[in-house]
Motif scaffolding. Sequence first.
Motif, PDB file in Angstrom:
ATOM      1  N   SER A  58      22.797 -14.856   6.650  1.00 39.54           N
ATOM      2  CA  SER A  58      21.360 -15.025   6.426  1.00 39.54           C
ATOM      3  C   SER A  58      20.849 -13.988   5.427  1.00 39.54           C
ATOM      4  CB  SER A  58      20.601 -14.893   7.746  1.00 39.54           C
ATOM      5  OG  SER A  58      20.769 -13.596   8.287  1.00 39.54           O
ATOM      6  N   ARG A  59      19.796 -14.358   4.705  1.00 39.47           N
ATOM      7  CA  ARG A  59      19.218 -13.466   3.700  1.00 39.47           C
ATOM      8  C   ARG A  59      18.611 -12.235   4.377  1.00 39.47           C
ATOM      9  NH1 ARG A  59      14.145 -12.393   1.304  1.00 39.47           N
ATOM     10  NH2 ARG A  59      14.190 -12.066  -0.947  1.00 39.47           N
ATOM     11  N   ARG A  60      18.974 -11.042   3.879  1.00 34.99           N
ATOM     12  CA  ARG A  60      18.459  -9.797   4.437  1.00 34.99           C
ATOM     13  C   ARG A  60      18.154  -8.829   3.313  1.00 34.99           C
ATOM     14  NH1 ARG A  60      23.183 -10.207   6.570  1.00 34.99           N
ATOM     15  NH2 ARG A  60      23.794  -8.043   6.186  1.00 34.99           N
ATOM     16  N   MET A  61      16.940  -8.272   3.336  1.00 36.73           N
ATOM     17  CA  MET A  61      16.508  -7.288   2.347  1.00 36.73           C
ATOM     18  C   MET A  61      16.018  -6.044   3.082  1.00 36.73           C
ATOM     19  SD  MET A  61      16.812  -8.791  -0.714  1.00 36.73           S
ATOM     20  CE  MET A  61      15.651  -8.018  -1.823  1.00 36.73           C
ATOM     21  N   LEU A  62      16.593  -4.896   2.763  1.00 35.05           N
ATOM     22  CA  LEU A  62      16.148  -3.633   3.332  1.00 35.05           C
ATOM     23  C   LEU A  62      14.953  -3.136   2.523  1.00 35.05           C
ATOM     24  CD1 LEU A  62      16.477  -1.107   5.146  1.00 35.05           C
ATOM     25  CD2 LEU A  62      18.156  -0.266   3.477  1.00 35.05           C
ATOM     26  N   ARG A  63      13.836  -2.856   3.216  1.00 39.12           N
ATOM     27  CA  ARG A  63      12.610  -2.418   2.538  1.00 39.12           C
ATOM     28  C   ARG A  63      12.247  -0.999   2.966  1.00 39.12           C
ATOM     29  NH1 ARG A  63       7.382  -5.779   3.905  1.00 39.12           N
ATOM     30  NH2 ARG A  63       7.573  -4.597   5.857  1.00 39.12           N
ATOM     31  N   ILE A  64      11.892  -0.185   1.962  1.00 38.58           N
ATOM     32  CA  ILE A  64      11.416   1.183   2.187  1.00 38.58           C
ATOM     33  C   ILE A  64      10.192   1.401   1.313  1.00 38.58           C
ATOM     34  CG2 ILE A  64      11.970   3.641   1.920  1.00 38.58           C
ATOM     35  CD1 ILE A  64      14.826   3.047   2.599  1.00 38.58           C
ATOM     36  N   TRP A  65       9.193   2.092   1.842  1.00 35.68           N
ATOM     37  CA  TRP A  65       8.009   2.470   1.083  1.00 35.68           C
ATOM     38  C   TRP A  65       8.086   3.955   0.753  1.00 35.68           C
ATOM     39  CZ3 TRP A  65       3.057   0.100   3.792  1.00 35.68           C
ATOM     40  CH2 TRP A  65       3.062  -1.284   3.608  1.00 35.68           C
ATOM     41  N   LEU A  66       7.762   4.285  -0.510  1.00 38.07           N
ATOM     42  CA  LEU A  66       7.738   5.676  -0.960  1.00 38.07           C
ATOM     43  C   LEU A  66       6.373   6.039  -1.508  1.00 38.07           C
ATOM     44  CD1 LEU A  66      11.029   6.112  -3.084  1.00 38.07           C
ATOM     45  CD2 LEU A  66      10.669   6.766  -0.692  1.00 38.07           C
ATOM     46  N   ASN A  67       5.918   7.247  -1.224  1.00 40.65           N
ATOM     47  CA  ASN A  67       4.815   7.852  -1.960  1.00 40.65           C
ATOM     48  C   ASN A  67       5.411   8.967  -2.803  1.00 40.65           C
ATOM     49  OD1 ASN A  67       2.833   6.153  -1.090  1.00 40.65           O
ATOM     50  ND2 ASN A  67       2.065   7.532   0.498  1.00 40.65           N
ATOM     51  N   GLU A  68       4.942   9.060  -4.028  1.00 44.01           N
ATOM     52  CA  GLU A  68       5.589   9.929  -4.992  1.00 44.01           C
ATOM     53  C   GLU A  68       5.251  11.402  -4.776  1.00 44.01           C
ATOM     54  OE1 GLU A  68       6.297   7.752  -9.076  1.00 44.01           O
ATOM     55  OE2 GLU A  68       4.213   7.570  -8.443  1.00 44.01           O
ATOM     56  N   GLY A  69       6.107  12.250  -5.323  1.00 48.74           N
ATOM     57  CA  GLY A  69       5.927  13.690  -5.274  1.00 48.74           C
ATOM     58  C   GLY A  69       7.161  14.344  -5.817  1.00 48.74           C
ATOM     59  N   GLU A  70       7.242  15.641  -5.668  1.00 46.60           N
ATOM     60  CA  GLU A  70       8.459  16.325  -6.054  1.00 46.60           C
ATOM     61  C   GLU A  70       9.544  15.984  -5.019  1.00 46.60           C
ATOM     62  OE1 GLU A  70       8.749  17.895  -8.901  1.00 46.60           O
ATOM     63  OE2 GLU A  70       6.687  17.327  -9.303  1.00 46.60           O
ATOM     64  N   GLU A  71      10.697  16.583  -5.117  1.00 47.32           N
ATOM     65  CA  GLU A  71      11.776  16.263  -4.184  1.00 47.32           C
ATOM     66  C   GLU A  71      11.312  16.579  -2.770  1.00 47.32           C
ATOM     67  OE1 GLU A  71      15.290  17.174  -7.396  1.00 47.32           O
ATOM     68  OE2 GLU A  71      15.286  18.170  -5.474  1.00 47.32           O
ATOM     69  N   THR A  84       0.838  -1.206   0.000  1.00 45.86           N
ATOM     70  CA  THR A  84       0.000   0.000   0.000  1.00 45.86           C
ATOM     71  C   THR A  84       0.872   1.255   0.000  1.00 45.86           C
ATOM     72  OG1 THR A  84      -0.174  -0.238   2.403  1.00 45.86           O
ATOM     73  CG2 THR A  84      -2.014  -1.055   1.082  1.00 45.86           C
ATOM     74  N   CYS A  85       1.669   1.393  -1.047  1.00 43.51           N
ATOM     75  CA  CYS A  85       2.467   2.605  -1.267  1.00 43.51           C
ATOM     76  C   CYS A  85       2.649   2.749  -2.766  1.00 43.51           C
ATOM     77  CB  CYS A  85       3.823   2.500  -0.554  1.00 43.51           C
ATOM     78  SG  CYS A  85       4.815   1.078  -1.067  1.00 43.51           S
ATOM     79  N   ASP A  86       3.162   3.900  -3.201  1.00 43.78           N
ATOM     80  CA  ASP A  86       3.371   4.098  -4.636  1.00 43.78           C
ATOM     81  C   ASP A  86       4.547   3.274  -5.158  1.00 43.78           C
ATOM     82  OD1 ASP A  86       1.260   5.900  -4.724  1.00 43.78           O
ATOM     83  OD2 ASP A  86       2.557   7.651  -4.399  1.00 43.78           O
ATOM     84  N   LEU A  87       5.656   3.338  -4.441  1.00 45.39           N
ATOM     85  CA  LEU A  87       6.868   2.650  -4.877  1.00 45.39           C
ATOM     86  C   LEU A  87       7.405   1.794  -3.742  1.00 45.39           C
ATOM     87  CD1 LEU A  87       8.724   5.625  -6.644  1.00 45.39           C
ATOM     88  CD2 LEU A  87       7.420   3.798  -7.759  1.00 45.39           C
ATOM     89  N   LEU A  88       7.611   0.522  -4.023  1.00 46.82           N
ATOM     90  CA  LEU A  88       8.271  -0.387  -3.082  1.00 46.82           C
ATOM     91  C   LEU A  88       9.750  -0.426  -3.433  1.00 46.82           C
ATOM     92  CD1 LEU A  88       8.519  -2.724  -1.007  1.00 46.82           C
ATOM     93  CD2 LEU A  88       7.854  -4.273  -2.876  1.00 46.82           C
ATOM     94  N   VAL A  89      10.595  -0.192  -2.444  1.00 46.34           N
ATOM     95  CA  VAL A  89      12.038  -0.188  -2.642  1.00 46.34           C
ATOM     96  C   VAL A  89      12.647  -1.345  -1.848  1.00 46.34           C
ATOM     97  CG1 VAL A  89      14.177   1.118  -2.367  1.00 46.34           C
ATOM     98  CG2 VAL A  89      12.043   2.309  -2.926  1.00 46.34           C
TER      99      VAL A  89
END
Length: 287
Positions: free
Chosen positions: A271-284, A125-130
Amino acid sequence: MDAVTEIGWSSLELEARRELWSFRLAERERRLLWADARAGRWGAAEGVRARLREFVRDAAGSVGITHVSGLVDPSHPEREITEVLSFLLRDFGRVVPQNGRGDLTSVLRDQDGDGNTELGFHCDTCDLLVLLCLQPAFDGGGLTKLASARHVHDLIERERPDALGTLREEWTFDRSGRAGPQVVVTPILYDRKDGTIGCYYQTRTVRSSPDRGGPELTDHQWEALGVLDEVLYRPEIAFGLPMGPGDLLIIRNSRVLHGRSPFVDEPGRYSRRMLRIWLNEGEEWEL
């Protein structure tokens, strides 16, 4: 809103057109980005920044994903990597919380052996999954699975237009839990204002929503879910992306569904590790 040139793809087509969505940084470019990000201001890496920003936006707009190979050196401490990545992502959106605690970042790892099971296709539930790979699974599993909503939509439209009609109706996804109360009412597949096909799917929550007080699923809805899952799990639909240490993946949630293949983990530093960040889009954004 400007129209977007959307590319619907199968797994073979995505592999064949890798230059549209996968970008490799040279070691010098990576060092420049790291130095500017650690300093918290742009300087010597401005040219690399501009090229990377243009590629990410073009790829996310056309294909719906961007892969950057070797964005950071994963030998750095996780805290430093998180700070650097958060700085670099300012060009693409605002970091938003992932749960009710307000966490802006998460490190995904095997919990009680859940890596042994496949993670079904879904959208966050975000614009961009990182996702930034800190450490891949030692057995080579844990691939990030990707599927084009446009391609899935078009296949179902040709084969089962009745099921597509149901998938384009409003569904209730009751995602209440660790993130607090969260009820999403949306079609699973739908037309977006920019001319692309949008998607929202949570395979487990839509099926369990009636257990938490949501509306009961109709026979047509159960049938449509079966059609959708059958298409998603065809070998030619899902692309399995192996991510190496330091690789970045950005997924446009409204256009691409994602999941994960099973893996066998090794305890400790490997061990397997993934850093996850959620972004919602916009200008800078100022984070």
